[in-house]
Design a protein around this motif. Structure first.
Motif, PDB file in Angstrom:
ATOM      1  N   UNK A 115       0.863  -1.189   0.000  1.00  0.00           N
ATOM      2  CA  UNK A 115       0.000   0.000   0.000  1.00  0.00           C
ATOM      3  C   UNK A 115       0.895   1.233   0.000  1.00  0.00           C
ATOM      4  N   UNK A 116       0.886   1.981  -1.099  1.00  0.00           N
ATOM      5  CA  UNK A 116       1.739   3.181  -1.154  1.00  0.00           C
ATOM      6  C   UNK A 116       0.894   4.405  -0.915  1.00  0.00           C
ATOM      7  N   UNK A 117       1.361   5.236   0.004  1.00  0.00           N
ATOM      8  CA  UNK A 117       0.564   6.404   0.363  1.00  0.00           C
ATOM      9  C   UNK A 117       1.350   7.678   0.057  1.00  0.00           C
ATOM     10  N   UNK A 118       0.654   8.753  -0.195  1.00  0.00           N
ATOM     11  CA  UNK A 118       1.308  10.072  -0.215  1.00  0.00           C
ATOM     12  C   UNK A 118       0.412  10.982   0.618  1.00  0.00           C
ATOM     13  N   UNK A 148      -6.108  16.705   5.537  1.00  0.00           N
ATOM     14  CA  UNK A 148      -5.113  16.850   4.465  1.00  0.00           C
ATOM     15  C   UNK A 148      -3.926  17.680   4.951  1.00  0.00           C
ATOM     16  N   UNK A 149      -4.200  18.655   5.824  1.00  0.00           N
ATOM     17  CA  UNK A 149      -3.104  19.465   6.402  1.00  0.00           C
ATOM     18  C   UNK A 149      -2.187  18.578   7.237  1.00  0.00           C
ATOM     19  N   UNK A 150      -2.798  17.712   8.042  1.00  0.00           N
ATOM     20  CA  UNK A 150      -1.999  16.803   8.884  1.00  0.00           C
ATOM     21  C   UNK A 150      -1.167  15.875   8.004  1.00  0.00           C
ATOM     22  N   UNK A 151      -1.776  15.359   6.956  1.00  0.00           N
ATOM     23  CA  UNK A 151      -1.047  14.427   6.076  1.00  0.00           C
ATOM     24  C   UNK A 151       0.088  15.149   5.350  1.00  0.00           C
ATOM     25  N   UNK A 152      -0.183  16.382   4.923  1.00  0.00           N
ATOM     26  CA  UNK A 152       0.855  17.115   4.180  1.00  0.00           C
ATOM     27  C   UNK A 152       2.023  17.441   5.113  1.00  0.00           C
ATOM     28  N   UNK A 153       1.688  17.893   6.327  1.00  0.00           N
ATOM     29  CA  UNK A 153       2.767  18.184   7.289  1.00  0.00           C
ATOM     30  C   UNK A 153       3.520  16.888   7.627  1.00  0.00           C
ATOM     31  N   UNK A 154       2.759  15.801   7.820  1.00  0.00           N
ATOM     32  CA  UNK A 154       3.397  14.524   8.164  1.00  0.00           C
ATOM     33  C   UNK A 154       4.272  13.988   7.051  1.00  0.00           C
ATOM     34  N   UNK A 209      -4.983   8.823   9.990  1.00  0.00           N
ATOM     35  CA  UNK A 209      -4.513   9.128   8.627  1.00  0.00           C
ATOM     36  C   UNK A 209      -2.997   9.323   8.605  1.00  0.00           C
ATOM     37  N   UNK A 210      -2.489  10.020   9.625  1.00  0.00           N
ATOM     38  CA  UNK A 210      -1.029  10.228   9.708  1.00  0.00           C
ATOM     39  C   UNK A 210      -0.318   8.889   9.763  1.00  0.00           C
ATOM     40  N   UNK A 211      -0.799   7.989  10.644  1.00  0.00           N
ATOM     41  CA  UNK A 211      -0.168   6.693  10.800  1.00  0.00           C
ATOM     42  C   UNK A 211      -0.287   5.866   9.519  1.00  0.00           C
ATOM     43  N   UNK A 212      -1.450   5.947   8.850  1.00  0.00           N
ATOM     44  CA  UNK A 212      -1.633   5.170   7.607  1.00  0.00           C
ATOM     45  C   UNK A 212      -0.580   5.584   6.578  1.00  0.00           C
ATOM     46  N   UNK A 213      -0.301   6.888   6.554  1.00  0.00           N
ATOM     47  CA  UNK A 213       0.692   7.364   5.575  1.00  0.00           C
ATOM     48  C   UNK A 213       2.111   6.961   6.012  1.00  0.00           C
ATOM     49  N   UNK A 214       2.448   7.238   7.267  1.00  0.00           N
ATOM     50  CA  UNK A 214       3.826   7.011   7.749  1.00  0.00           C
ATOM     51  C   UNK A 214       4.141   5.516   7.828  1.00  0.00           C
ATOM     52  N   UNK A 215       3.124   4.691   8.003  1.00  0.00           N
ATOM     53  CA  UNK A 215       3.356   3.240   8.144  1.00  0.00           C
ATOM     54  C   UNK A 215       3.591   2.560   6.811  1.00  0.00           C
ATOM     55  N   UNK A 216       3.475   3.326   5.734  1.00  0.00           N
ATOM     56  CA  UNK A 216       3.648   2.741   4.399  1.00  0.00           C
ATOM     57  C   UNK A 216       4.638   3.586   3.613  1.00  0.00           C
ATOM     58  N   UNK A 217       5.204   3.030   2.550  1.00  0.00           N
ATOM     59  CA  UNK A 217       6.127   3.849   1.750  1.00  0.00           C
ATOM     60  C   UNK A 217       5.414   5.124   1.305  1.00  0.00           C
ATOM     61  N   UNK A 218       6.009   6.292   1.558  1.00  0.00           N
ATOM     62  CA  UNK A 218       5.309   7.534   1.176  1.00  0.00           C
ATOM     63  C   UNK A 218       6.298   8.544   0.627  1.00  0.00           C
ATOM     64  N   UNK A 219       5.765   9.518  -0.086  1.00  0.00           N
ATOM     65  CA  UNK A 219       6.608  10.609  -0.599  1.00  0.00           C
ATOM     66  C   UNK A 219       6.107  11.926  -0.003  1.00  0.00           C
ATOM     67  N   UNK A 220       6.966  12.904   0.055  1.00  0.00           N
ATOM     68  CA  UNK A 220       6.536  14.211   0.552  1.00  0.00           C
ATOM     69  C   UNK A 220       5.463  14.759  -0.380  1.00  0.00           C
ATOM     70  N   UNK A 221       4.446  15.378   0.218  1.00  0.00           N
ATOM     71  CA  UNK A 221       3.379  15.985  -0.594  1.00  0.00           C
ATOM     72  C   UNK A 221       3.911  17.243  -1.257  1.00  0.00           C
ATOM     73  N   UNK A 222       3.568  17.447  -2.522  1.00  0.00           N
ATOM     74  CA  UNK A 222       4.052  18.654  -3.225  1.00  0.00           C
ATOM     75  C   UNK A 222       3.010  19.058  -4.258  1.00  0.00           C
ATOM     76  N   UNK A 223       1.855  19.654  -3.799  1.00  0.00           N
ATOM     77  CA  UNK A 223       0.821  20.030  -4.769  1.00  0.00           C
ATOM     78  C   UNK A 223       1.408  20.999  -5.799  1.00  0.00           C
ATOM     79  N   UNK A 224       1.124  20.859  -7.100  1.00  0.00           N
ATOM     80  CA  UNK A 224       1.591  21.807  -8.118  1.00  0.00           C
ATOM     81  C   UNK A 224       0.502  22.839  -8.376  1.00  0.00           C
TER      82      UNK A 224
END
Ligand code: SDX
Length: 392
Positions: free
Chosen positions: A11-14, A201-207, A359-374
């Motif tokens: 499960x890959x998360x961003x 989404x703010x928490x996930x982006x910061x995380x 949500x933070x844990x779901x992202x950090x517990x899986x391979x993730x990349x830094x969020x970078x909205x364009x």
């Protein structure tokens, strides 16, 4: 940890993308947490059991439930030095301003002992935040009153303990009404998680940058504060106060429809729901139960219901698919419980902490990349620099 706090390489998360936690069908007004409907959870479960389910993905067995509750109870106190942060605020500071500061400061107390790549550290962080948010929220309220902070009590349930810390005082034994505790617990459940809304989404982006989870939750609290998001329940009661009587409803409906008028019907509309927010349905029914059990007749409930009836029959609201959302009725229950409007969003933040950390844990517990909205750039094309003496 039963595996959910460890890596799931499949499960890959961003920062903002797929998730297994919450499902919303905005067209039909459906909300599921780990596959369980909000109606069932609000009617048959309690907040700590919903916390377990959001974090671990399954309803807990009796033994898992008891263990979860016992562990949360062991973390409800905050470090005594946390009190010093409160003393730096004016007594009339908005409690959300205090909560942002104090929760962010928790980073300083756990930062050195917290490796976010360690599943056990992530798990204890979830327990600490779920356990400490009611204590910090109640401290925000007591500080404003100039009353002594109340210590948490391990013999009380989660919602009961919060009301004890809010309304208790050291001079007498707390007497918490089971009806109010049940209504408070239901409010916590109805605000626990809601997919990837602005604050989540703010928490996930910061995380996604690897930031300390306490700092990420503080970022989520800041995002939630806005009246378009978590601040709406406070805004709904202020709006009902301003409308004042049934005779004025048509005037305010007209204002809400007027594109030249910034007024919006607070507690109405949603980025995702284009049907009734199922949480609003449960909340409205709880209003009746709580007010009936308290023998309270709140004219604002009658005003809110009439406002809803008129708005839902209006072509503008029908065409725009605008329905009551979670905030439309929550303030009426919170007021009946005795919570001041300034604390409404603090309680929303308290409730939503489990969703943010899940949500933070779901992202950090899986391979993730830094969020970078364009962005979509609409500025100037490249041009020559002009020396100041040549500028017109
Ligand atoms: C929460 O995302 C989440 O999940 C959030 C939340 C959660 O649990 O995390 O559910 C919690 O934030 C609930 C929402 C609380 N906010 C409010 O109640 C504030 C009042 N609501 C509005 O500010 C508004 O409805 C928003 C911000 C919630 C959504 O705004 P959008 O994205 O503009 O909504 P939309 O696209 O559906 O609007 C369609 C039209 C627009 O007009 P047009 O541009 O088409 O002409 O309806 C209008 C809007 O301007 N509109 C309203 C309105 N809400 C939208 N008009 C009058 N009154 C309103 N409340």
């Amino acid at each position: 940890a039963n595996g959910v706090f460890t890596f799931d390489p499949g499960f890959t998360s961003t920062a903002s993308c797929e998730s297994k936690i919450t499902f919303i069908d905005g067209e039909v007004g459906k909300l599921l947490h780990r596959g369980y409907s909000i109606e069932e959870l609000a009617g048959k479960s309690d907040y700590l059991e919903v916390c377990y389910t959001l974090l671990y993905g399954e309803l807990p067995t009796a033994e898992q439930r008891d263990q979860f509750i016992s562990t949360v109870k062991n973390h409800t106190m905050v470090h005594e030095q946390i009190r010093n942060f409160f003393n730096g605020f004016r007594r009339d500071a908005h409690p959300m301003a205090i909560m942002c500061g104090v929760v962010g400061a928790l980073s300083a107390f756990y930062h050195d002992s917290l490796d976010i790549n360690n599943p056990e550290h992530r798990e204890i962080t979830a327990y600490r935040l779920i356990a400490k948010m009611p204590t910090i929220a109640a401290m925000c309220y007591k500080y404003a009153l100039g009353q002594p902070f109340m210590y948490p009590r391990n013999d009380l349930g989660y919602a009961e303990n919060f009301l004890h810390m809010m309304f208790g005082n050291p001079c007498e034994e707390s007497k918490i009404s089971p009806t109010l505790a049940k209504a408070m617990d239901r409010i916590f459940i109805l605000h626990a998680d809601h997919e990837q809304n602005a604050s989540t989404s703010t928490v996930r982006l910061a995380g996604s940058s690897g930031a300390n989870p306490f700092a990420c939750i503080a970022a989520g609290i800041s995002a939630l504060w806005g009246p378009a998001h978590g601040g709406a329940n406070e805004a709904v009661l202020n709006m009902l106060d301003e409308i004042g009587s049934l005779d004025n409803i048509d005037t305010y409906i007209a204002k809400a429809k007027d594109k030249n008028d910034p007024f919006k019907l607070m507690g109405f509309g949603h980025r995702v729901y284009k049907n009734y927010d199922p949480r609003a349905t449960v909340m409205r029914e709880s209003c009746h139960d709580v007010l009936a059990e308290l023998g309270v007749n709140d004219p604002q409930l009658e005003l809110a219901m009439k406002l809803e009836e008129i708005a839902l029959s209006d072509p503008y609201f029908k065409e725009k698919k605008l329905f009551p959302n979670v905030d439309f009725y929550s303030g009426i229950i919170l007021k009946a419980i005795g919570i001041p409007t300034s604390m409404f969003t603090v309680i929303f933040a308290l409730s939503r902490t489990v969703g943010w950390i899940a949500h933070w844990n779901e992202m950090i517990s899986n391979p993730y990349k830094i969020g970078r909205p364009r962005q979509l750039y609409t500025g100037e094309t490249e041009r020559e620099f002009i020396p100041v003496n040549e500028r017109k």
